[in-house]
Design a protein around this motif. Structure first.
Motif: not given
Length: 86
Positions: A30-35, A42-48, A52-55, A74-75
């Protein structure tokens, strides 16, 4: 999935990530899981981690426009304007 989303919406990001990770381990397709995972990252500042998850998810769920939109957003915010426009 509903519990993970509820944790995310109430600012319980670590709990949300745990549930999303369990869903991934269980093979949720389900695409909602990685989203959701990306939003918690993102909310915890783990942008990298979020990128990676979104890519990865954008390749697995090519029809999920919300994933691609979140990745582009994000990009863009990270100054990767060429990648965001692709």
């Amino acid at each position: 999935l509903d519990s993970a989303r509820a944790h995310l919406q109430h600012g319980r990001y670590d709990e949300a990530l745990e549930l999303y990770d369990e869903l991934v381990a269980a093979g949720a397709a389900d695409s909602r899981v990685p989203l959701g995972r990306a939003e918690a990252c993102l909310a915890t500042g783990r942008w990298d981690d979020a990128e990676a998850v979104l890519t990865e998810a954008a390749g697995k769920f090519p029809e999920a426009w919300r994933l691609r939109a979140k990745l582009a957003e994000l990009q863009f915010h990270r100054g990767q304007r060429d990648a965001a426009q692709a």
